[in-house]
Enzyme design. Structure first.
Site, PDB file in Angstrom:
ATOM      1  N   ASP A  20      -0.252  38.142 -39.636  1.00  0.00           N
ATOM      2  CA  ASP A  20      -1.653  37.993 -39.484  1.00  0.00           C
ATOM      3  C   ASP A  20      -3.224  37.785 -38.548  1.00  0.00           C
ATOM      4  O   ASP A  20      -2.398  36.052 -38.799  1.00  0.00           O
ATOM      5  CB  ASP A  20      -2.666  37.830 -40.954  1.00  0.00           C
ATOM      6  CG  ASP A  20      -3.360  37.534 -41.254  1.00  0.00           C
ATOM      7  OD1 ASP A  20      -4.642  38.950 -41.823  1.00  0.00           O
ATOM      8  OD2 ASP A  20      -4.920  36.800 -40.537  1.00  0.00           O
ATOM      9  N   LYS A  65      -8.497  40.785 -36.480  1.00  0.00           N
ATOM     10  CA  LYS A  65     -10.164  40.745 -37.559  1.00  0.00           C
ATOM     11  C   LYS A  65     -10.999  41.319 -36.200  1.00  0.00           C
ATOM     12  O   LYS A  65     -11.148  40.265 -34.856  1.00  0.00           O
ATOM     13  CB  LYS A  65     -10.073  40.138 -38.646  1.00  0.00           C
ATOM     14  CG  LYS A  65      -9.433  39.302 -39.008  1.00  0.00           C
ATOM     15  CD  LYS A  65      -9.113  37.961 -40.048  1.00  0.00           C
ATOM     16  CE  LYS A  65      -8.031  38.463 -40.775  1.00  0.00           C
ATOM     17  NZ  LYS A  65      -6.880  37.040 -39.777  1.00  0.00           N
ATOM     18  N   HIS A  84     -14.319  40.860 -40.176  1.00  0.00           N
ATOM     19  CA  HIS A  84     -13.984  39.063 -40.692  1.00  0.00           C
ATOM     20  C   HIS A  84     -14.893  38.096 -41.689  1.00  0.00           C
ATOM     21  O   HIS A  84     -14.334  37.517 -42.347  1.00  0.00           O
ATOM     22  CB  HIS A  84     -13.310  38.208 -39.304  1.00  0.00           C
ATOM     23  CG  HIS A  84     -13.174  36.717 -39.984  1.00  0.00           C
ATOM     24  ND1 HIS A  84     -12.170  36.432 -38.060  1.00  0.00           N
ATOM     25  CD2 HIS A  84     -12.220  36.051 -39.980  1.00  0.00           C
ATOM     26  CE1 HIS A  84     -11.382  34.973 -39.616  1.00  0.00           C
ATOM     27  NE2 HIS A  84     -11.852  35.006 -40.396  1.00  0.00           N
ATOM     28  N   TYR A 129      -9.329  33.096 -34.060  1.00  0.00           N
ATOM     29  CA  TYR A 129      -8.756  31.655 -34.371  1.00  0.00           C
ATOM     30  C   TYR A 129      -7.812  31.349 -32.874  1.00  0.00           C
ATOM     31  O   TYR A 129      -7.233  30.106 -33.253  1.00  0.00           O
ATOM     32  CB  TYR A 129      -7.313  32.687 -34.979  1.00  0.00           C
ATOM     33  CG  TYR A 129      -6.973  33.017 -37.005  1.00  0.00           C
ATOM     34  CD1 TYR A 129      -8.599  32.577 -37.178  1.00  0.00           C
ATOM     35  CD2 TYR A 129      -6.179  33.606 -37.454  1.00  0.00           C
ATOM     36  CE1 TYR A 129      -8.848  33.050 -38.719  1.00  0.00           C
ATOM     37  CE2 TYR A 129      -6.264  34.046 -38.466  1.00  0.00           C
ATOM     38  CZ  TYR A 129      -7.821  34.437 -39.259  1.00  0.00           C
ATOM     39  OH  TYR A 129      -7.781  34.455 -40.587  1.00  0.00           O
TER      40      TYR A 129
END
Length: 319
Positions: free
Chosen positions: A53, A88, A121, A58
């Site tokens: 994931d 996302k 997201h 990120y």
């Protein structure tokens, strides 16, 4: 190597996907350096993880892409198809014309031709100029769910995403989405753990055929934003001692027994393996009953990140 069960996702008629019930998260704060992240992902593949994931926000997509390429070179996996990759759409790009460019950027970062699950997201649209948080009220805008979802559906129709889903969506947002969706969301990623059980929203998702994936399943322990309310629970500790397991394993098993899949993150080799070792025992009815009465408190609110704006507080109240 651990064997991880799969859950079947039904996202559109006969279009069926299977997803490993435990995924490895790649979000870290402060962000891990690329070599550390890559080494941890390779170790996770050796341990048996096949679901990873990530997210544009990120900053770990490139690290994951490099690790996948290396895993193929090392023959830890024979094909990219052995992996399930979730990424996302970031909130600053949550508008119709920016969805396709965003998924293409993620595909480039990940060095893959398709994403297994592409997720919206956040349930907001953020101004593109957002660099720090909290933000001014006018930089947090309502998400135009219909137009953004149409673009998400296009990603699936083009084969860029095998499945599409959402994260942090409330029941009212899901109702709105389902009222017009040609392809319903396969998953809703939510903060969920024994100390934030979300039964009402989980039941709603189940009734609508939307699978729930839990993030922060251990209460985000050992992070800046998490705490010890799960791993420090006396009740969970008592159950763990009786079963010869860790409190983390009991907590993850509890999430799994709710019919929920899990994204858990550890770059520690031993804990990484322990987090997969939850399929050789079950919780008793008595243990489940005890855990159902744990004190409840959400770990992270959007207000704590973005500021206490009306639009943010409305979403927090439903999550």
């Amino acid at each position: 190597m651990a064997k991880v069960p799969f859950v079947t996702l039904s996202s559109c008629g006969d279009d069926i996907q299977t997803m490993p019930v435990i995924g490895m998260g790649t979000s870290s704060y402060p962000r891990a350096d690329p070599e550390t992240a890559k080494a941890a992902i390779l170790e996770a593949i050796r341990a048996g993880y096949r679901h990873f994931d990530t997210a544009a926000a990120y900053g770990s997509e490139k690290d994951l892409g490099e690790a996948i390429a290396e895993a193929l070179r090392l023959q830890l996996i024979k094909s990219r198809d052995e992996l399930f990759i979730t990424t996302k759409l970031w909130a600053s790009f949550a508008e119709k014309d920016l969805v396709l460019p965003s998924i293409k950027a993620s595909l480039s970062n990940l060095q893959v031709e398709y994403i297994d699950m592409y997720i919206i997201h956040w349930p907001f649209k953020l101004g593109k100029e957002v660099r720090t948080m909290p933000v001014e009220r006018d930089l947090v805008q309502p998400l135009d769910i219909k137009s953004v979802w149409e673009a998400m559906e296009e990603c699936k129709k083009l084969g860029l995403a095998r499945g599409i889903g959402v994260s942090n969506f409330t029941s009212s947002m899901l109702e709105e989405l389902l009222s017009f969706a040609e392809i319903p969301p396969a998953v809703n990623q939510l903060e969920m753990n024994p100390a934030w059980q979300l039964k009402k929203l989980r039941d709603f998702c189940k009734a609508k055929g939307i699978h729930v994936t839990a993030y922060s399943p251990l209460g985000a322990a050992r992070t800046k934003w998490g705490d010890n309310r799960v791993l420090g629970s006396d009740i969970i500790e008592e159950i763990a001692q009786a079963k010869g397991k860790s409190t983390a394993q009991i907590s993850l098993r509890w999430v799994y027994e709710q019919g929920v899949s899990i994204v858990t993150k550890s770059y520690n080799k031993e804990r990484m393996r322990q987090n997969l070792d939850i399929f050789d025992f079950c919780l008793t009815e008595e243990e489940l009953e005890k855990m159902s009465h744990l004190p409840q408190r959400k770990g992270v609110t959007f207000a704590s990140i973005l500021g206490s704006h009306d639009i943010v507080l409305e979403v927090d109240a439903e999550l």
